[in-house]
Design an enzyme around this catalytic site. Structure first.
Site, PDB file in Angstrom:
ATOM      1  N   LYS A  80       0.649   6.344  10.389  1.00  0.00           N
ATOM      2  CA  LYS A  80       0.364   6.530   8.968  1.00  0.00           C
ATOM      3  C   LYS A  80      -1.088   6.179   8.687  1.00  0.00           C
ATOM      4  O   LYS A  80      -1.604   5.167   9.180  1.00  0.00           O
ATOM      5  CB  LYS A  80       1.309   5.667   8.132  1.00  0.00           C
ATOM      6  CG  LYS A  80       1.211   5.885   6.618  1.00  0.00           C
ATOM      7  CD  LYS A  80       2.245   5.020   5.896  1.00  0.00           C
ATOM      8  CE  LYS A  80       2.180   5.203   4.381  1.00  0.00           C
ATOM      9  NZ  LYS A  80       3.189   4.377   3.668  1.00  0.00           N
ATOM     10  N   SER A 155       6.095   6.661   0.399  1.00  0.00           N
ATOM     11  CA  SER A 155       4.771   7.258   0.523  1.00  0.00           C
ATOM     12  C   SER A 155       4.463   7.759   1.932  1.00  0.00           C
ATOM     13  O   SER A 155       3.486   8.464   2.158  1.00  0.00           O
ATOM     14  CB  SER A 155       3.710   6.221   0.136  1.00  0.00           C
ATOM     15  OG  SER A 155       3.724   5.121   1.047  1.00  0.00           O
ATOM     16  N   SER A 179       8.864   2.751   1.348  1.00  0.00           N
ATOM     17  CA  SER A 179       8.104   3.895   1.852  1.00  0.00           C
ATOM     18  C   SER A 179       8.300   4.217   3.325  1.00  0.00           C
ATOM     19  O   SER A 179       7.745   5.201   3.813  1.00  0.00           O
ATOM     20  CB  SER A 179       6.608   3.694   1.576  1.00  0.00           C
ATOM     21  OG  SER A 179       6.366   3.727   0.187  1.00  0.00           O
TER      22      SER A 179
END
Length: 491
Positions: A80, A155, A179
């Site tokens: 990420k 997210s 997330s």
């Protein structure tokens, strides 16, 4: 010929270690897959082809020299874009850091490199991890491989979508209010939030410092546990890091895979079984509870009365911390700098930079947080929210005196169409309904696929006491052993 992209991380590692394939072959297969499908998925913001192949060659050289390889050596991983990576762009999904190449690796990335994993690149995300759908990325939304017209959760939707699209067998996410778990639930993958402090935040670009928790994403529970074992543990550079070893999450996952939960007591959270969730989600959840009972688990209802206040408490605490953390992005030290024509004051340049660099959701949360922390409102808003956090922690403490772990749906609904909720922030925030309490408490939680609703994945959440991460892996692996894994339609 075996499609290397369809293997689990454990299978890839075994093949590389035995010489059945090379790390370079595995890496190239995944790079080819990214090239073939990511123009439709948009899971990656940056693909580090040269760095990935170099790391893979190093693994092959070590094996050829007779060195003992780690349990994930040669396995590709997607990271990420919230974690710093030396010399590799780290944007946090924001224009304000576009093109920034950090001079250092985060602790998690250092541990991934040391373990011999192969970093493929950086995945798409809601800007500064603020969102529940990965629609708030400055670089366009990520698409759910199950249905490209739908969101992959947020997210960290890029990491989850990369797994579901077979672009990577492993990924790293971060979980502030769900997330890691929410994207896992709506893409049919596994997402685990470790105990807060069980994984290092050094090099994690901060959103909400008392909540942010990096963790593993995978397609199977065992793969998630193997990755957790690599990235977890004490880090002296993180003041919130817990000076204790990682629980035996791999052993727990293997034990759970036997399908025996005899002696395990699971609590169904009463407050998460009423209104607020789609009928199809609740139907899949109830079927999974029955499956867990058949495996020997004792199922009881447990009331956590203050969980219903978690959502408003979170949306005061997290924005308050973000308004403080994001003050450093001012166009002075690094990143975007706008309006510096020699005729403007520093304050004007900072204002113009933040106006151009931050997206609408980040601005919204900064304003909410700044207001909540302002003189005259601190006690009424932020202070009260922290009191609610204490009550939620007491609910967890009381619940874990009665049961070994708590279970609930991960999300109230399956993946919704892209654009369906962006005009109503409150409806978007409801995606966090079942995941936020664990972040406020600080304990571990995992989402594991438990069924389908209207052809789309549903996730079951398992919550455990702090530093009892192994419990959630055992239950998750047991459910996986009877429910199985889920494969999206071919892209």
């Amino acid at each position: 010929m075996t499609d290397l992209t369809r293997l689990t991380a454990a299978e890839v590692a075994d093949l590389v270690a035995s010489g059945g394939t090379s790390a370079v072959e595995v890496t190239q297969a995944h790079l080819d897959r990214i090239a073939a499908v990511d123009d439709r998925v948009n899971a990656f913001l940056h693909v580090d082809t040269e760095g990935a192949l170099a790391a893979a060659r190093a693994v092959d050289e070590r094996r050829a020299a007779g060195e003992e390889l780690g349990p994930l050596a040669g396995v590709p991983v997607a990271v990420k874009d919230v974690l710093t990576t030396k010399g590799v762009p780290t944007t946090v999904g924001s224009k304000i850091l576009e093109g920034w190449r950090p001079p250092y690796d985060s602790t998690l990335v250092q541990r991934l490199r040391a373990a011999g994993t192969v970093m493929l690149g950086k995945t798409n995300m809601d800007e500064f991890a603020m969102g529940s759908s990965t629609e708030y990325s400055a670089y366009g939304p990520t698409h759910n491989p199950w249905d490209l017209s739908r969101i992959p959760g947020g997210s960290g939707g890029g990491s989850a979508a990369a797994l579901a699209a077979y672009e990577a067998p492993l990924a790293i996410g971060s979980d502030t209010g769900g997330s890691i778990r929410q994207p896992g639930a709506v893409t049919g993958t596994v997402g685990a939030k470790p105990t807060y402090g069980g994984t290092s935040r050094y090099g994690l670009v901060a959103f909400s410092s008392s909540l942010d928790t990096p963790g593993p994403c995978a397609r199977t529970v065992l793969d998630a546990a193997l990755l957790h074992q690599v990235i977890g543990g004490h880090d002296p550079r993180d003041s919130t890091s817990i000076p204790q070893p990682v629980p035996d999450v791999v052993g727990a996952a293997k034990l759970g895979a036997t399908g025996d939960l005899t002696g395990v007591k699971l609590g169904v959270v009463t407050e998460f079984t009423g209104e607020g969730a789609e009928p199809g989600v609740m139907a899949a959840f109830r079927e999974s509870v029955e499956a867990l009972a058949k495996l020997g688990a004792e199922i009881v209802e447990v009331s956590c009365p203050h969980f219903k206040y978690a959502l408003p408490a979170y949306y005061l605490i997290a924005p308050s911390e973000c308004s403080s953390n994001l003050a450093r992005f001012d166009g002075v030290r690094f990143g975007l700098r706008t309006g510096d024509d020699g005729n403007r004051s520093l304050e004007e340049v900072m204002s113009l930079t933040r106006e151009a660099g931050f997206g609408p959701e980040v601005k919204r949360r900064i304003m909410i947080g700044t207001y909540a922390l302002s003189s005259g409102y601190y006690d009424a808003y932020y202070g009260q929210a922290q009191k609610v956090r204490t009550l939620i922690t007491r609910d967890f403490t009381s619940a874990f005196e009665q049961v070994d772990a708590l279970i609930s749906p991960t999300t109230p609904f399956v993946a919704f169409p892209i654009g369906a909720r962006t005009s109503d922030p409150y409806q978007m925030y409801l995606a966090d309904l079942f995941t936020i309490p664990t972040n406020l408490y600080g304990g571990p939680a995992i989402s594991v696929p438990c069924g389908l609703s209207d052809g789309l994945p549903v996730g079951l959440q398992i919550m455990a006491p702090t530093m009892a991460d192994d419990r959630m892996y055992r239950v998750a692996a047991a459910l996986e052993s009877t429910v199985g894994t889920f494969t999206p339609p071919a892209l």
